[in-house]
Each structure stands twice: as structure tokens, then as C-alpha cells.
Design an enzyme around this catalytic site. Structure first.
Site, PDB file in Angstrom:
ATOM      1  CG  HIS A 122      -0.338  -0.217   2.518  1.00  0.00           C
ATOM      2  ND1 HIS A 122       0.077  -1.466   2.951  1.00  0.00           N
ATOM      3  CD2 HIS A 122      -0.049   0.641   3.542  1.00  0.00           C
ATOM      4  CE1 HIS A 122       0.594  -1.368   4.163  1.00  0.00           C
ATOM      5  NE2 HIS A 122       0.539  -0.095   4.542  1.00  0.00           N
ATOM      6  CB  CYS A 189      10.055  19.767  14.250  1.00  0.00           C
ATOM      7  SG  CYS A 189       9.063  20.608  12.986  1.00  0.00           S
ATOM      8  CB  CYS A 192      11.987  23.789  12.408  1.00  0.00           C
ATOM      9  SG  CYS A 192      11.425  23.175  14.018  1.00  0.00           S
ATOM     10  CG  HIS A 205       7.152  22.155  17.299  1.00  0.00           C
ATOM     11  ND1 HIS A 205       7.660  23.433  17.428  1.00  0.00           N
ATOM     12  CD2 HIS A 205       7.728  21.637  16.168  1.00  0.00           C
ATOM     13  CE1 HIS A 205       8.488  23.687  16.429  1.00  0.00           C
ATOM     14  NE2 HIS A 205       8.555  22.613  15.657  1.00  0.00           N
TER      15      HIS A 205
END
Length: 264
Positions: A122, A189, A192, A205
Site C-alpha cells: 500500500h 520536528c 525545522c 509544536h
């Protein structure tokens, strides 16, 4: 997770008539594949493109990306190219919905998990935000982090077919021992690279990052609207008479609004 749930995609792929699936499951289908809603979406938009079981492949060859890449190379590439075409159709649908609901478009990822938890190949097609109530565990997040490597972008997989044969042979093995440790990497993240100590802080965040993007796009749209309004006011028809009193020429400058919308 029960064995029935583990193989639900295979059951979908073996259906002679995918249209019999409920609309809460099925987005679209073709002769060769079907697209379903991810039951546990990890982004605002999250779909799965699944190849139907058709010759020259059987259910075992379509178990996952690794099993597919063991098949005859040209046939495997053809199947992935077909999934890519359908994924791009899904991308257009998502972008249309983005504009309708949010007023702007953002990036969309397409890729596979190196070591999937569900049976049957998938392709994930999801919006680049990873903002979802279903995003609860570290392994969930890291499995979709676009830079870690567990999530293998479709474009990268397709590029393997043009690589040296020895590289293809090695990379296509998709060894669990190399990929599964990535799920235990520290949280950071994807946008960033900031490190976060736990999932609640990461989720907060990520939402802040998306809200920031939304505000930027809304401000951009407002500036564009004001420019269009200013242009419309300064481009009203002007007339001038020739010495022989011939009919005036209309000097009409087409505005951005008349040309139609365009994205920055």
C-alpha cells in the site's frame, strides 16, 4: 491487532467489485488499483493506494514492497508506475479539498513504509503536516518522518530501477535490521529539526507550525486580493478622441482577477 485486520488490504485488493466497499472506506478505484481512506490517519489528509491482485502477480508477491521488488524488474516498475499515476490523481483531489477547506495548498507526500505493519502493498498519500489525533506514538511519528528513512518516498523507489544493478539488489532487500531501529530515533520536528522530548510537546509544536503556515498563506491571499482590487481600480477604461473625432480607443489592462487565480 487481529490477523483479520492485518490482511484487510489484501481482502480489498481481491474484491472483483471494489465499488461494493462502503463510501467511508473507498475513495476511488480503477482496473488495477483502489484508493481507500486510512482508518487511522496520521495527517489531515491520508489515503492508501492499493494494487488489485491481477496477473502477473499473486497475493504473496504483493505482500509488501520487498516482495514486489523480488519480482521481474520491468513488471515491478510498471506496477509502481501505475500506483504513481493513481496517487497523482488522489493528490489533485486532496489539493482541491485543501483549497475548499483551508484556502491554500501545501505539500503532499507519497511513499511506503520500509517495514509495514499491514499485509499487502500500500502506498501512503498524505498531506505534509502530521497533525492528527491519531498520531499518538513515537513509532507512528517516526514511521512518517520524511527525512529519517523509514518512510521511503515513491520517487526514491522509482529511481532505484535506473540505478546500478548491484545497488538495486542491495537496496531492494529492505532489511528489517536496518530500518526498524529508525522508529526509536529521538523525536524531532520534520520541518525545522527541533528536538522535542515527548509526543504531547511534538504534537503541540507541529500544530503551531501548521497554524503559522496557515496564517502566512492567509496573509499572502489577502495581499493578492488587495493588489487585484488596486489594479481593478486603476485599470478602468480610458478614452481619447482623435483629431477627426473617430471613436475612442479603450485601453483595458487585464487584472489578475480576470486572468484567473494562480499560486505563488
Amino acid at each position: 491487532m487481529s490477523s483479520a485486520n492485518m490482511t484487510i488490504f489484501r481482502a480489498y485488493a481481491q474484491k472483483s467489485n471494489p465499488a461494493s466497499l462502503p463510501p467511508s472506506v473507498l475513495l476511488s478505484h480503477t482496473e488495477t488499483c483502489l484508493t481507500v481512506f486510512d482508518a487511522f490517519p496520521k495527517s489531515i489528509f491520508h489515503f492508501l493506494v492499493i494494487p488489485r491482485v491481477r496477473p502477473p502477480f499473486n497475493v504473496y508477491q504483493l505482500a509488501n514492497l520487498r516482495s514486489l521488488l523480488k519480482c521481474e524488474k520491468n513488471s515491478a516498475k510498471e506496477l509502481l508506475t501505475d500506483l504513481s499515476r493513481e496517487a497523482n490523481n488522489v493528490k489533485k483531489m486532496i489539493e482541491s479539498e485543501m483549497l475548499k477547506k483551508y484556502g491554500f495548498k501545501w505539500e503532499i507526500w507519497m511513499g511506503f513504509h520500509a517495514v509495514p505493519s499491514m499485509e499487502h502493498l500500500h502506498l501512503h498519500v498524505l498531506s505534509a503536516d502530521l497533525c492528527s489525533p491519531r498520531m499518538k506514538l513515537k513509532k507512528h511519528y517516526n514511521s512518517f518522518h520524511p527525512k529519517l528513512g523509514f518512510f521511503i518516498h515513491l520517487s526514491h523507489v522509482l529511481s532505484w530501477f535506473d540505478a546500478d544493478s548491484s545497488y538495486y539488489k542491495t537496496i531492494s532487500q529492505l532489511k528489517k535490521s536496518e530500518y526498524e531501529p529508525l522508529l526509536k530515533e529521538d523525536l524531532s520536528c520534520w520541518k525545522c529539526d527541533r528536538n522535542l522530548s515527548n509526543m504531547p510537546k511534538l504534537k503541540s509544536h507541529l500544530q503551531e507550525e501548521f497554524d503559522k503556515l496557515s496564517d502566512q498563506e492567509k496573509a499572502k491571499a489577502e495581499r493578492k486580493r488587495k493588489r487585484a482590487d488596486d489594479l481593478a481600480h486603476t485599470s478602468s477604461p480610458q478614452t481619447s478622441l482623435n483629431n477627426d473625432d473617430s471613436p475612442p480607443d479603450k485601453l483595458v489592462r487585464e487584472s489578475e482577477e480576470e486572468r484567473g487565480p494562480h499560486s505563488d
